[in-house]
Design an enzyme around this catalytic site. Structure first.
Site, PDB file in Angstrom:
ATOM      1  N   HIS A   9       0.863  -1.162  -0.022  1.00 22.47           N
ATOM      2  CA  HIS A   9      -0.005  -0.050   0.089  1.00 22.47           C
ATOM      3  C   HIS A   9       0.949   1.256   0.024  1.00 22.47           C
ATOM      4  O   HIS A   9       2.044   1.076   0.223  1.00 22.47           O
ATOM      5  CB  HIS A   9      -0.945  -0.184   1.159  1.00 22.47           C
ATOM      6  CG  HIS A   9      -0.194   0.105   2.540  1.00 22.47           C
ATOM      7  ND1 HIS A   9       0.382   1.209   2.942  1.00 22.47           N
ATOM      8  CD2 HIS A   9      -0.048  -1.078   3.544  1.00 22.47           C
ATOM      9  CE1 HIS A   9       0.902   0.854   4.234  1.00 22.47           C
ATOM     10  NE2 HIS A   9       0.690  -0.311   4.418  1.00 22.47           N
ATOM     11  N   GLU A  79      -1.831  -7.010   8.630  1.00 19.36           N
ATOM     12  CA  GLU A  79      -0.430  -6.489   9.220  1.00 19.36           C
ATOM     13  C   GLU A  79      -0.115  -7.440  10.097  1.00 19.36           C
ATOM     14  O   GLU A  79      -0.947  -7.992  11.156  1.00 19.36           O
ATOM     15  CB  GLU A  79      -0.122  -5.280   9.196  1.00 19.36           C
ATOM     16  CG  GLU A  79       1.456  -4.925   9.495  1.00 19.36           C
ATOM     17  CD  GLU A  79       2.423  -5.390   8.357  1.00 19.36           C
ATOM     18  OE1 GLU A  79       2.623  -6.784   8.230  1.00 19.36           O
ATOM     19  OE2 GLU A  79       3.144  -4.624   7.778  1.00 19.36           O
TER      20      GLU A  79
END
Length: 200
Positions: A9, A79
């Site tokens: 990202h 994550e």
């Protein structure tokens, strides 16, 4: 079969400051949005058949701005849960634990629901995602599968794809707003490209 396209990202305020960011849902900065839009041209060069995406806003926004439509959310792609180190920089941790290394030491427990993860635990998540990826690649008739997610998760997933322990993800640096590619050569998993930024 096609390749596995890894998309990290775009930048957030915390990633730009070096703060560990897992379950805190930070939006992209203006720079992060520019990074995400700049990926569209690179991704257009690949026959992406399926996009799998982390549930976090920063990943979902990146997928949309990069032109990866109909991204499917995969909960296992979030994550590394940094537990009590959420929002803290490595330099701050080293003040009290000078020899600390995320890849070998893991994290300390955090608030309820975020006790943190060991390298082995995030490795198990990556293995589950790779099982999904393998199924999608077999159904994609030569198309690629794109994964839009986070640095540490994608580094662990790469290590597992290559048959390495999860902690070997430490060998692969991965910047925001980049694309990497995993493929197969002579029937063996291999890295085809890594940490590529759009050409300016």
């Amino acid at each position: 079969m096609g390749d596995v396209i890894l998309v990290r990202h775009g930048a957030t305020d915390w990633s730009e400051a070096g703060r560990h960011t897992s379950y805190t849902d930070r939006p992209l900065t203006a720079n992060g949005e520019r990074q995400a839009r700049a990926l569209a041209g690179m991704l257009a060069e690949h026959p992406v058949a399926v996009t799998l995406c982390s549930p976090m806003l920063r990943a979902r926004t990146t997928a949309g701005l990069a032109g990866l439509e109909n991204a499917r959310i995969v909960e296992d792609m979030h994550e590394w849960d940094y537990g009590g180190y959420e929002g803290i920089t490595t330099a701050e941790i080293h003040r009290t634990r000078p020899d600390w290394d995320l890849w070998t030491d893991g994290v300390v427990p955090g608030p309820d629901g975020h006790v943190g993860e060991t390298p082995e635990e995030i490795g198990a998540r990556a293995d589950r995602v790779l099982a999904v990826v393998d199924k999608e690649l077999r159904a994609a008739d030569g198309g690629d599968v794109a994964l839009v997610a986070h640095a540490h998760f994608l580094r662990v997933l790469t290590a597992r794809y290559l048959g390495l322990p999860a902690a070997s993800g430490s060998l692969f640096m991965l910047a925001t707003g980049t694309i990497s590619r995993l493929g197969v050569e002579h029937d063996k998993h291999a890295m085809a490209a890594w940490n590529e930024r759009p050409r300016t």
